[in-house]
Write a protein that holds these residues in place. Structure first.
Motif, short mmCIF file in Angstrom:
data_model
loop_
_atom_site.label_atom_id
_atom_site.label_comp_id
_atom_site.label_asym_id
_atom_site.label_seq_id
_atom_site.Cartn_x
_atom_site.Cartn_y
_atom_site.Cartn_z
N GLU A 1 0.93 -1.25 0.11
CA GLU A 1 0.21 -0.04 -0.48
C GLU A 1 0.66 0.92 -0.36
O GLU A 1 0.23 2.45 -0.82
CB GLU A 1 -1.03 0.38 1.18
N ALA A 2 2.38 1.46 0.63
CA ALA A 2 2.81 2.22 0.64
C ALA A 2 3.70 2.09 -0.89
O ALA A 2 3.60 3.69 -0.60
CB ALA A 2 3.42 2.34 1.79
N ARG A 3 4.11 1.60 -1.35
CA ARG A 3 4.31 1.73 -2.96
C ARG A 3 3.26 1.97 -3.51
O ARG A 3 4.06 2.93 -4.44
CB ARG A 3 5.33 0.72 -3.20
N ARG A 4 1.96 1.99 -3.43
CA ARG A 4 1.21 2.39 -4.10
C ARG A 4 0.85 2.88 -4.13
O ARG A 4 0.15 3.56 -5.33
CB ARG A 4 -0.72 1.22 -4.07
N ALA A 5 0.91 3.71 -2.96
CA ALA A 5 0.83 5.54 -2.14
C ALA A 5 2.40 6.20 -2.92
O ALA A 5 1.53 7.32 -3.48
CB ALA A 5 0.38 5.39 -1.09
N THR A 6 2.72 5.65 -3.16
CA THR A 6 4.38 6.49 -3.75
C THR A 6 4.04 6.89 -5.53
O THR A 6 4.54 7.47 -5.89
CB THR A 6 5.70 5.60 -3.55
N ILE A 7 3.57 5.16 -5.78
CA ILE A 7 3.45 5.85 -7.38
C ILE A 7 2.52 6.74 -7.87
O ILE A 7 2.45 7.86 -8.60
CB ILE A 7 3.09 4.35 -8.12
N VAL A 8 1.27 6.38 -7.23
CA VAL A 8 0.10 7.66 -7.23
C VAL A 8 0.81 9.08 -6.90
O VAL A 8 0.28 10.03 -7.59
CB VAL A 8 -0.86 7.25 -6.51
N ARG A 9 1.46 9.37 -5.97
CA ARG A 9 2.13 10.61 -5.80
C ARG A 9 2.57 11.24 -6.75
O ARG A 9 3.02 12.74 -7.00
CB ARG A 9 2.92 10.88 -4.34
#
Length: 206
Positions: free
Chosen positions: A13-21
């Motif tokens: 989830e943290a990795r996904r949030a980083t990608i989105v940002r």
């Protein structure tokens, strides 16, 4: 009982949030056409395969960016339109919160992107509409329908009424987009929201 997340799920989830940002910043800085999956993978510091494991296409990633920009506002909208208050107070609260959101620099940047590139990439306009304006109109029109049924507002097409209130409120955003208004203060937004709701209530008073 709430299920606790494992370390692996939290990391994902943290990795996904980083990608989105990173994708949000790339889209706003470079535009939709100039931003590729390779560009975002480079910013991420990984391979395109890693990126595709989360998002199979640029459209999916763009939709995730829009969801990230609007998810908190949708919750905020639900709170603004909560029952138990008089109609004018509720609509003023909605209009003020809506204004704060649509003059946010990220939202302004996204509007510029949609207008500037939507002709070449009509899919981004549809994605934006589904994630943002459509949901706002639907939620507001549901509330207005309830108030019309209760006799607080005159009977009319609630979706048409919702669009009218939104358009009255969006004048401030247009002035910001055109560069003829400086960053509005909270007091300015509150006054503009009150004016918009005042016009709306005069048009739709029971």
């Amino acid at each position: 009982m709430t299920r606790q997340k494992g370390r692996r799920e939290e990391n994902r989830e943290a990795r996904r949030a980083t990608i989105v940002r990173l994708a949000r910043d790339a889209f706003l800085q470079q535009g939709y056409a100039a931003t590729s999956m390779s560009t975002i993978a480079g910013r991420l510091g990984g391979s395109k395969g890693t990126l595709w494991a989360y998002f199979p296409s640029k459209e999916d990633l763009f939709a995730a960016v829009l969801d990230d920009l609007t998810v908190n506002f949708r919750d905020n909208l639900e709170d603004a339109l909560r029952p138990g208050r008089d109609c004018r107070t509720t609509l003023s609260d909605f209009a003020e919160r809506f204004l704060h959101k649509i003059v946010d620099p990220h939202i302004l940047g996204m509007h510029r992107l949609i207008v500037g590139e939507g002709g070449r990439f009509p899919e981004i306009g549809r994605i934006f509409y589904e994630r943002g304006p459509k949901q706002v109109v639907e939620r507001l029109s549901n509330y207005l329908h309830e108030r019309m049924e209760a006799g607080d507002l005159r009977a009319d097409d609630p979706q048409h009424a919702a669009r009218n209130l939104i358009q009255l409120t969006q004048v401030a955003q247009s002035l910001r987009l055109w560069g003829v208004m400086d960053t509005p203060t909270p007091e300015m937004l509150q006054a503009h929201a009150a004016d918009a709701v005042g016009v709306f209530m005069r048009a739709y008073a029971a």
